[in-house]
Each structure stands twice: as structure tokens, then as C-alpha cells.
Design an enzyme around this catalytic site. Structure first.
Site, PDB file in Angstrom:
ATOM      1  N   GLU A 338       0.798  -1.241   0.000  1.00  0.00           N
ATOM      2  CA  GLU A 338       0.000   0.000   0.000  1.00  0.00           C
ATOM      3  C   GLU A 338       0.826   1.285   0.000  1.00  0.00           C
ATOM      4  OE1 GLU A 338      -3.935  -1.417   2.414  1.00  0.00           O
ATOM      5  OE2 GLU A 338      -2.186  -0.935   3.620  1.00  0.00           O
TER       6      GLU A 338
HETATM    7  C1  NGO Z   1      -3.880  -4.588   4.909  1.00  0.00           C
HETATM    8  C2  NGO Z   1      -2.875  -3.487   5.195  1.00  0.00           C
HETATM    9  C3  NGO Z   1      -2.606  -3.315   6.663  1.00  0.00           C
HETATM   10  C4  NGO Z   1      -3.890  -3.304   7.460  1.00  0.00           C
HETATM   11  C5  NGO Z   1      -4.664  -4.578   7.177  1.00  0.00           C
HETATM   12  C6  NGO Z   1      -5.958  -4.623   7.942  1.00  0.00           C
HETATM   13  C7  NGO Z   1      -1.836  -5.281   4.334  1.00  0.00           C
HETATM   14  C8  NGO Z   1      -0.783  -6.158   3.807  1.00  0.00           C
HETATM   15  N1  NGO Z   1      -1.718  -3.977   4.487  1.00  0.00           N
HETATM   16  O1  NGO Z   1      -3.016  -5.722   4.760  1.00  0.00           O
HETATM   17  O2  NGO Z   1      -1.894  -2.119   6.885  1.00  0.00           O
HETATM   18  O3  NGO Z   1      -3.597  -3.232   8.838  1.00  0.00           O
HETATM   19  O4  NGO Z   1      -4.919  -4.747   5.811  1.00  0.00           O
HETATM   20  O5  NGO Z   1      -6.703  -5.774   7.714  1.00  0.00           O
END
Ligand code: NGO
Length: 527
Positions: A338
């Protein structure tokens, strides 16, 4: 009046007798090994119909003088002593110690060729546990624990009898990597909490704990060359409460505790995004040279390292160097998820450079599936969580996949719409849904040979303390452990849910606050 009192006495007696009969029906007689509820389900069980009785005279023998085997024997002795009260000396021997004892022995590869595999032979006279490696003995000990009555897991002295059904179990894992992730960045969890979590993993024969050590909301591992990361960047957490961090000594203690349970720690430093705690701690890491503010919300994807500044790579190199020196396991996890505010043309060379830094410090790279946009080495591992294209991109480059599909393994997801804790962006994940899937058929084109293993991440935006953690972890974690250990051909929800139900007693004995899912027959457990 007297008549009524007598009536009451008779009624009370009848109730007592009925209760006693009911209790004795519920007390399992340990005589059919194949009916025991072992999780993960072993590969093969042959029952012989009798039972071995553990008593005050039972000794634990280890083959030879190995300090490592002695430690494994002592682990079993210490665990059993708490509830049975038996002082079991761990003794060395060169031959089978015979009647009345538990014998832990390393056999040749012809008996158990697989790493972490074991063979457990229980007769009326003794218990023999054979494995190729110490790790296999440790896994087999978890089976012995699960074959004893649930109250063996209690932290106070209990009455026996301590019976183990007789027969032979031959067992080894399907995948070499079976893990869970704990996000200690969104909310901090103490070393003691982490150790308790490690014990949960050990009980279900998992072998990796991935620690998510940094994120926008907090930096949790001391880096001596960049001290503000923890003193400032670790000072808070989601919701604005006091955060915390592990000193290097505390981290090493966690690594050691895990190692004694044959669990590898995979430390994660998330970059180039999810990095606000570092950007707030050091102004020079920001493109504009200004430190950001500490962040205690739960948004994602708003922060990035300045990928074209030289100091950024000095920072990464220092962090990776210190972390690699503290970490005996093969992997450093570099996050990579992300990074919405990092331009793609900056992200790709950044991940390539960081991959080289990790390799230069003698470690292998693990990262979230987005890292597949870069040029992965075949030794690198991408953790599939959401994007099948990224997973395919990974295997095309000859790298492996770690399976953490959010819709199945994210144990921070709510069970259903009534669950007060957790998130639900990836859906509601009831206990059956987290169990009914196969890593080797989930993403078309990614078969078992491309998959390193399975991991269940627990993100902690909404999880603030241990009882909340336990509620999300149990009872989904044992199912994920079974997916990693037991071949798909032996897994069946209707059969599994009965075994899981019987583990309710064990959760209670371990004082675990679990979610009493209506889909699981919990036997007589009232959580
Ligand atoms: C996503 C995000 C995390 C969040 C999570 C919550 C990934 C790999 N990046 O998973 O920052 O905490 O969802 O479910």
C-alpha cells in the site's frame, strides 16, 4: 416441615447422582487413540486399544548427552509438572529405558525422513517419541500434550489419572512454513504477551512468528544508530495511548524463547509506505526535510520514504544491519504494501535496492505481494494477501509465494456482523470459512510447488490487549495451523469441527478468551 426437608434431601441426592453419571459419561476413557482430537490432524494413527498411565514414577529419558534434547525433555517435564505435580527428572540414556517412561530419541532418516516429522509409539508400558531432528521431537511433544486430559494445560495442580491412549502416530507437515503475524505497531504488545502468543503457535505446531515491527503509528524495535525511532516514534499507538517498543535485549529474548520452541521470528520493517513513525522521528527522511507529526489514526497509504535521497538508503542499511544481526532466521520482511503515495517509478527501484541491502546483510527478502512489481530474486518470497496478479508476477519471476489471503487468513476480520472487534473490509470470516480452502488451488496457476506455506496475520487497529487478541485468534488459528500441516486430502470441516469443539476444554484450561462460534459443537464447554 420435616417431611418437606427429607423430600428436598432425596431430590438433591437424585440430582447429585444424575450429575455424577453425566460427568462420568463425559469423562473420556483414553483407550482409542484414533478418536483423540489432535490438531493439526496427524498423517496416520493406528490405535491399539489400551492406555499408558503417567504417574509420579514416570521418567523422561533422552538419547545421549545432547544439551538440546535435554532442553526439549525439560520443556515437557516443566509443562507436566505444573498440573500433575510430578517431578520428572530428565535423564540421559544410551538405550531404550523400558517400562514406565517417556523416551525421546533421534532416529535415523529411515524412520522419519521429513524435517519436523515424528513417530510416536505408545504402549501400556511406555511412550517412545522418535524424530529425525530436535524440531520433530518438539512437534511430537505437542501431540503428547494433546493426548493427555485437557486439564493438563491448567496452571494449578490437578487430580489424575493421566492416561494416554495406546497406538502409533506417524506424522509430518505438508508445508515447511506455517506461521502467524502479530502487528505490534498499531497497538503495542509486551514481551510477555508475545511469548504467550508464541506458546499458542507452538501448541498447534506452527513454526514462524512474523512480527510487524513498524508502521505509521509506531516503531517498535530499538535501532541503536537511529534512537529516536523508538524513543519518539514508538511513544504512541492507535487511539493515542502510550505505545512502547522492544529493546534489542528484549527482542533477542523473544527470538530465544521462540527458538526454544522451534519457531523462527521474521521481523518486518514496512517500507517505503506505512512509515510515518520514522518520518516523524527524523526530519531528514522526508523529501521536504520536515518531520511529520506522530499519527494515531487508522488510515493507510499516506506516507512514504523519500526514495531519491541518499540518507534513505543509509537509514535502511543501518536498520537492516542491526536487525539482521539480532535475527537468526533467514528472512527480513520489507513490507512494501500500500505505498499509494510512492510513484511507481520510484517504488520499483526502491524495492530493488532494499532487496540488495537485505541480501548483502546475509538475509533473504520477504515482502507483501506488491513487491512483485520489482525484480525479485528467486530466493525472495512475496506474501499474497489480496492481488492475484501480483502473485502470478511473483511466480513468473521464479520467486515463491507465502499464502495469506485476506478473505481467509486475516484473523483481524470480524467473524460476523455482530463481532464488535475487528475490521471487515475483506469480509466476515467465520470459523468454517477460514478452514475451508486449499492454498494450492486458491490462485489459478499457483500450485503447491510455488508455495512456501501459510500465514495468518493479526492486524491490531482494533485489538488493544491480550484478551481481545485471543478472541480473534481462537478458534481460527488452529484451523490455519491444520491447513499448513495436514494434506488437503485429509481435511474435512465436518470432522474438524468436532475435534475443534473438544479443544474448547483446552482453551479454557489455558485461560484463553475464545469466540464460541455457533458453528462448532463445543461439547460441555461454557466459555
Ligand atoms: C492490509 C494493510 C494493513 C492493514 C490490514 C488490515 C496489508 C498487507 N496492508 O493488509 O496495513 O492493517 O490490511 O486488515
Amino acid at each position: 416441615m420435616i417431611y418437606r426437608k427429607q423430600n428436598f434431601g432425596i431430590a438433591a441426592l437424585i440430582i447429585f447422582v444424575m450429575f455424577a453419571i453425566q460427568m462420568s459419561c463425559k469423562t473420556k476413557t483414553a483407550s482409542d487413540l484414533s478418536k483423540e482430537s489432535i490438531i493439526p490432524k496427524p498423517l496416520s494413527i493406528e490405535a491399539t486399544g489400551g492406555f499408558f498411565v503417567l504417574n509420579a514414577g514416570t521418567g523422561i529419558y533422552i538419547q545421549g548427552e545432547s544439551a538440546e534434547l535435554k532442553q526439549i525433555g525439560q520443556y515437557l517435564a516443566d509443562r507436566l509438572k505444573i498440573s500433575t505435580g510430578y517431578e520428572m527428572d530428565v535423564k540421559s540414556t544410551t538405550k531404550d529405558p523400558g517400562t514406565g517412561n517417556i523416551y525421546l530419541t533421534l532416529s535415523g532418516t529411515d524412520v522419519i525422513p521429513e524435517d519436523e516429522g515424528y513417530k510416536l509409539t505408545i504402549t501400556k508400558k511406555n511412550v517412545k517419541l522418535e524424530a529425525k531432528s530436535p524440531a520433530g521431537l518438539f512437534r511430537g511433544i505437542q501431540t503428547i500434550r494433546q493426548l493427555l486430559p485437557a486439564k493438563v494445560e491448567m496452571s494449578t495442580l490437578q487430580e489424575g489419572p493421566w492416561e494416554i491412549a495406546t497406538g502409533t502416530i506417524t506424522d509430518h507437515p505438508d508445508y515447511s512454513y506455517r506461521g502467524a503475524m502479530l502487528d505490534v505497531a498499531r497497538h503495542f504488545f509486551s514481551s510477555d504477551d508475545v511469548k504467550r502468543f508464541i506458546d499458542f503457535l507452538a501448541y498447534y505446531k506452527m513454526n514462524v512468528l512474523h512480527l510487524h515491527l513498524s508502521d505509521d503509528q509506531g516503531w517498535r524495535i530499538e535501532i541503536k544508530s537511529w534512537p529516536n525511532l523508538t524513543t519518539y516514534g514508538g511513544s504512541t499507538q492507535v487511539g493515542g495511548g502510550t505505545g512502547g517498543y522492544y529493546t534489542q535485549e528484549q527482542y533477542s529474548e523473544i527470538v530465544k524463547y521462540a527458538g526454544e520452541r522451534y519457531i523462527t521470528i521474521v521481523p518486518e520493517i514496512d517500507m517505503p509506505g506505512h512509515i510515518n513513525a520514522a518520518l516523524a522521528s527524523y526530519a531528514e527522511l522526508n523529501c521536504d526535510g520536515k518531520a511529520t507529526k506522530l499519527y494515531t489514526g487508522t488510515e493507510v497509504g499516506f506516507s512514504t520514504l523519500c526514495t531519491n535521497k541518499e540518507i534513505t538508503y543509509k537509514f535502511v542499511d543501518d536498520v537492516v544491519r542491526e536487525l539482521a544481526a539480532l535475527t537468526p532466521g533467514p528472512y527480513i520482511h520489507i513490507g512494501g504494501d500500500e505505498s499509494h503515495v510512492t510513484k511507481k517509478e520510484d517504488y520499483i527501484p526502491f524495492v530493488n535496492k532494499v532487496q540488495d541491502i537485505v541480501l548483502a546483510h546475509g538475509k533473504l527478502v520477504m515482502g507483501w505481494d506488491e513487491i512483485s512489481l520489482s525484480s525479485l530474486k528467486s530466493s525472495s518470497v512475496a506474501q499474497y494477501w489480496a492481488n492475484a496478479e501480483n502473485a502470478n508476477n511473483t511466480v513468473k519471476q521464479g520467486a515463491k509465494i507465502l499464502m495469506s489471503p485476506a478473505a481467509k487468513t486475516y484473523i483481524d476480520m470480524k467473524y460476523d456482523s455482530t463481532t464488535t472487534l475487528g475490521l471487515h473490509w475483506a469480509g466476515y470470516i467465520e470459523v468454517d470459512s477460514s478452514y475451508i480452502w486449499d492454498p494450492a488451488t486458491l490462485v489459478p496457476g499457483i500450485g503447491k510447488d510455488k508455495i512456501l506455506g501459510v500465514e495468518a496475520p493479526l492486524w491490531t487497529e482494533t485489538i488493544t490487549k491480550m484478551d481481545e487478541l485471543e478472541y480473534m485468534v481462537f478458534p481460527r488459528l488452529p484451523g490455519i495451523a491444520e491447513i499448513g500441516w495436514t494434506p488437503a486430502s485429509l481435511r474435512n470441516w465436518n470432522e474438524y469441527k468436532v475435534r475443534l469443539g473438544l479443544h474448547g476444554e483446552r482453551f479454557k484450561a489455558m485461560n484463553i478468551d475464545f469466540y464460541p462460534s455457533g458453528l462448532v459443537p463445543w461439547d460441555d464447554v461454557n466459555p
